[in-house]
Design an enzyme around this catalytic site. Structure first.
Site, PDB file in Angstrom:
ATOM      1  N   GLY A  59      14.120  26.853  29.470  1.00  0.00           N
ATOM      2  CA  GLY A  59      13.599  26.365  28.198  1.00  0.00           C
ATOM      3  C   GLY A  59      13.729  27.444  27.125  1.00  0.00           C
ATOM      4  O   GLY A  59      14.801  27.673  26.570  1.00  0.00           O
ATOM      5  N   GLY A  60      12.635  28.132  26.846  1.00  0.00           N
ATOM      6  CA  GLY A  60      12.588  29.109  25.752  1.00  0.00           C
ATOM      7  C   GLY A  60      13.756  30.088  25.726  1.00  0.00           C
ATOM      8  O   GLY A  60      14.320  30.374  24.660  1.00  0.00           O
ATOM      9  N   SER A  63       9.645  29.525  32.731  1.00  0.00           N
ATOM     10  CA  SER A  63       9.669  30.936  32.346  1.00  0.00           C
ATOM     11  C   SER A  63      10.793  31.734  33.019  1.00  0.00           C
ATOM     12  O   SER A  63      10.631  32.898  33.369  1.00  0.00           O
ATOM     13  CB  SER A  63       8.311  31.595  32.607  1.00  0.00           C
ATOM     14  OG  SER A  63       7.303  30.982  31.802  1.00  0.00           O
ATOM     15  N   GLY A 105       6.763  27.663  29.727  1.00  0.00           N
ATOM     16  CA  GLY A 105       6.408  28.211  28.420  1.00  0.00           C
ATOM     17  C   GLY A 105       5.238  29.184  28.453  1.00  0.00           C
ATOM     18  O   GLY A 105       4.691  29.545  27.414  1.00  0.00           O
ATOM     19  N   GLU A 126       9.921  22.262  38.399  1.00  0.00           N
ATOM     20  CA  GLU A 126       9.332  22.960  37.261  1.00  0.00           C
ATOM     21  C   GLU A 126       7.811  22.880  37.351  1.00  0.00           C
ATOM     22  O   GLU A 126       7.216  21.888  36.893  1.00  0.00           O
ATOM     23  CB  GLU A 126       9.796  22.321  35.950  1.00  0.00           C
ATOM     24  CG  GLU A 126      11.285  22.339  35.737  1.00  0.00           C
ATOM     25  CD  GLU A 126      11.647  22.263  34.255  1.00  0.00           C
ATOM     26  OE1 GLU A 126      12.378  23.152  33.788  1.00  0.00           O
ATOM     27  OE2 GLU A 126      11.185  21.337  33.560  1.00  0.00           O
ATOM     28  N   HIS A 143      10.978  15.004  32.738  1.00  0.00           N
ATOM     29  CA  HIS A 143      10.434  16.319  32.397  1.00  0.00           C
ATOM     30  C   HIS A 143       8.910  16.223  32.278  1.00  0.00           C
ATOM     31  O   HIS A 143       8.382  15.203  31.829  1.00  0.00           O
ATOM     32  CB  HIS A 143      11.044  16.812  31.075  1.00  0.00           C
ATOM     33  CG  HIS A 143      10.753  18.266  30.830  1.00  0.00           C
ATOM     34  ND1 HIS A 143       9.542  18.696  30.339  1.00  0.00           N
ATOM     35  CD2 HIS A 143      11.492  19.381  31.054  1.00  0.00           C
ATOM     36  CE1 HIS A 143       9.556  20.026  30.270  1.00  0.00           C
ATOM     37  NE2 HIS A 143      10.728  20.461  30.688  1.00  0.00           N
ATOM     38  N   ASN A 170      17.559  23.563  28.351  1.00  0.00           N
ATOM     39  CA  ASN A 170      16.851  22.457  27.700  1.00  0.00           C
ATOM     40  C   ASN A 170      16.310  22.986  26.372  1.00  0.00           C
ATOM     41  O   ASN A 170      15.348  23.737  26.355  1.00  0.00           O
ATOM     42  CB  ASN A 170      15.714  21.984  28.631  1.00  0.00           C
ATOM     43  CG  ASN A 170      14.829  20.943  27.978  1.00  0.00           C
ATOM     44  OD1 ASN A 170      15.132  20.442  26.884  1.00  0.00           O
ATOM     45  ND2 ASN A 170      13.741  20.605  28.647  1.00  0.00           N
ATOM     46  N   TRP A 171      16.960  22.571  25.294  1.00  0.00           N
ATOM     47  CA  TRP A 171      16.598  23.129  23.976  1.00  0.00           C
ATOM     48  C   TRP A 171      15.297  22.541  23.437  1.00  0.00           C
ATOM     49  O   TRP A 171      14.791  22.993  22.406  1.00  0.00           O
ATOM     50  CB  TRP A 171      17.739  22.890  22.981  1.00  0.00           C
ATOM     51  CG  TRP A 171      19.021  23.610  23.289  1.00  0.00           C
ATOM     52  CD1 TRP A 171      19.370  24.234  24.468  1.00  0.00           C
ATOM     53  CD2 TRP A 171      20.150  23.790  22.420  1.00  0.00           C
ATOM     54  NE1 TRP A 171      20.625  24.775  24.380  1.00  0.00           N
ATOM     55  CE2 TRP A 171      21.132  24.519  23.120  1.00  0.00           C
ATOM     56  CE3 TRP A 171      20.425  23.399  21.106  1.00  0.00           C
ATOM     57  CZ2 TRP A 171      22.359  24.866  22.551  1.00  0.00           C
ATOM     58  CZ3 TRP A 171      21.650  23.743  20.543  1.00  0.00           C
ATOM     59  CH2 TRP A 171      22.600  24.474  21.257  1.00  0.00           C
TER      60      TRP A 171
HETATM   61  P1  13P Z   1      10.443  27.559  29.702  1.00  0.00           P
HETATM   62  O1  13P Z   1      11.702  28.210  30.232  1.00  0.00           O
HETATM   63  O2  13P Z   1      10.255  27.733  28.240  1.00  0.00           O
HETATM   64  O3  13P Z   1       9.249  27.925  30.530  1.00  0.00           O
HETATM   65  O4  13P Z   1      10.656  25.962  29.902  1.00  0.00           O
HETATM   66  C1  13P Z   1      11.099  25.465  31.112  1.00  0.00           C
HETATM   67  C2  13P Z   1      11.419  24.048  30.944  1.00  0.00           C
HETATM   68  O5  13P Z   1      10.544  23.221  30.727  1.00  0.00           O
HETATM   69  C3  13P Z   1      12.834  23.646  31.020  1.00  0.00           C
HETATM   70  O6  13P Z   1      12.973  22.260  31.096  1.00  0.00           O
END
Ligand code: 13P
Length: 249
Positions: A231-232, A210, A170, A164, A94, A9-10
């Site tokens: 995510g990140g 994370s 994050g 999640e 989300h 997920n960018w």
């Molecule tokens: P992170 O991997 O940055 O914690 O984000 C997870 C996320 O929200 C993916 O949808």
């Protein structure tokens, strides 16, 4: 061998040029993967990335979608527009949509049904906040989000659920593999009650929050963790490829 589903997920990152470059490199480096892979660039880059991914095994996803097919919905993107450019998966519910933009379970449910009606796959995101975890409400919150998100949904085959926990997104603090597995198990039991054991066994439940190359294998080793929503760490080839190929490194 177990086949996992790893999605990136960018979020609100990447210009068209940056997105195109990242997608091109992922297409190259993940050409031989045996896992299911999806990337969800921002809306502005979807059309370009769709062209870049032609002939690739990587699926194209959107991060959100409007609740109506078309009409007076300023600022929204319709399922018809997504399909038009080759999107086959949409992330719905989300926690950033729920918490920053006030999306309710009812709205998310309407989007889930619309996406399914148009043949898209859905990743339905659920997860508790830190306050809810500390109040001992994890199972209750997650079961409620799953049940209300899927209300009236007959067919579960094109649904993936992503657990999640909001406090893990994050923050660098992932849920421990055991904690993630415990919640995933509750999700699977919820699906078994509604759709039967075979559907529950076939359901892909991703963990998100994370995820990074260092913790991917530990999470994926759990019985009920069937993939990841990243995510990140999905924003560079150097971190996303080792997550997808967690069992090769
Ligand atoms: P992170 O991997 O940055 O914690 O984000 C997870 C996320 O929200 C993916 O949808």
């Amino acid at each position: 061998m177990r086949r996992y589903y790893i999605a990136g997920n960018w979020k609100m990152h990447k210009t068209i040029a940056e997105a195109s470059e990242l997608a091109r490199r992922l297409k190259d480096q993940l050409a031989g993967t045996r896992h299911k892979v999806m990337i969800a660039p921002p809306f502005t880059a979807l059309a370009t990335v769709s062209q870049v991914l032609e002939g690739s095994n990587i699926l194209l996803g959107a991060q959100n979608m409007g609740q109506a097919e078309q009409g007076a919905h300023t600022g929204e993107i319709s399922v018809l527009m997504l399909k038009d450019i080759g999107v086959s998966v949409v992330i719905l519910g989300h926690s950033e949509r729920r918490l920053i933009y006030g999306e309710t379970n009812e709205l998310i449910n309407a989007k889930v049904k619309l996406a399914l009606a148009h043949g898209l796959e859905v990743i339905l995101c659920v997860g508790e906040t830190l306050a809810q975890r500390e109040a001992g409400q994890v199972d209750q919150v997650v079961v409620d989000q799953v049940e209300r998100g899927l209300s009236g949904v007959q067919e579960i085959g094109r649904i993936t659920i992503a657990y999640e926990p909001v406090w893990a997104i994050g923050t660098g603090k992932n849920a421990s593999p055991a904690d993630a597995d415990a919640v995933h198990k509750v999700i699977r039991q919820t699906i078994a009650r509604r759709y039967g054991q075979a559907a529950a066994d076939a359901l892909i439940i991703q963990y998100g929050g994370s995820v990074k190359p260092e913790n991917a294998a530990g999470l994926m080793a759990m019985e009920n963790v069937d993939g990841a929503l990243v995510g990140g760490a999905c924003l560079t080839v150097d971190s996303f490829v080792p997550i997808v190929e967690f069992d090769r490194h």
